[in-house]
Write an enzyme that holds these catalytic residues in place. Sequence first.
Site, PDB file in Angstrom:
ATOM      1  N   CYS A   1       8.920   1.040   8.109  1.00 47.14           N
ATOM      2  CA  CYS A   1       8.351   1.661   9.302  1.00 47.14           C
ATOM      3  C   CYS A   1       6.912   2.069   8.964  1.00 47.14           C
ATOM      4  CB  CYS A   1       9.190   2.864   9.728  1.00 47.14           C
ATOM      5  SG  CYS A   1       9.061   4.295   8.631  1.00 47.14           S
TER       6      CYS A   1
ATOM      7  N   GLU B   1      12.614   3.608   1.329  1.00 47.94           N
ATOM      8  CA  GLU B   1      11.363   3.487   0.576  1.00 47.94           C
ATOM      9  C   GLU B   1      10.870   4.848   0.115  1.00 47.94           C
ATOM     10  OE1 GLU B   1      10.940   0.784   4.287  1.00 47.94           O
ATOM     11  OE2 GLU B   1      12.038   2.577   3.715  1.00 47.94           O
TER      12      GLU B   1
END
Length: 163
Positions: free
Chosen positions: A106, A80
């Site tokens: 996360c 990401e």
Amino acid sequence: MRLMPEEIRPRAAWDEYFMSIAQVVATRSTCPRKYVGSVIVRDRTILSTGYNGSIRGMPHCSDVGHMMEEGHCVATIHAEANAIIQAAKNGVLIDGGSCYVTASPCWNCFKQLANAGITRICFGEFYRDNRIFEIAAKIGIELVHTGLPGVSLPALPPTPTPE
């Protein structure tokens, strides 16, 4: 005369389509502990992609091993984050976009996606941090578990057991 194909295959839904692309992006990952791919989309158009891998110019985990701290490899930049960085590097606006990622973000990646203006996160499998659900609800980010459509990825190596 119009010829009809023997069998018409149904078109993939948009979420399945973009998640399938994220799975293919994950095949570029260079940390064999977790193959993750990310695709940032707005208006059904791909804006950026990213996969987990080392800092540009540094050796890959797949070549030299992992840099482990507290059970995590810290040599890699997550998929990401790499998708956000790639968009910024190329001057691509991702505000208001959606992120398709093969594993749920996360905590650090979730915060980055939120501050980059991502309004929808579709993930294929859950990955370790429940805080994202509570905070997403508070700040109006839609979290969608889409599952993984079935693009074949390399198998993870067996996890060593502590002795």
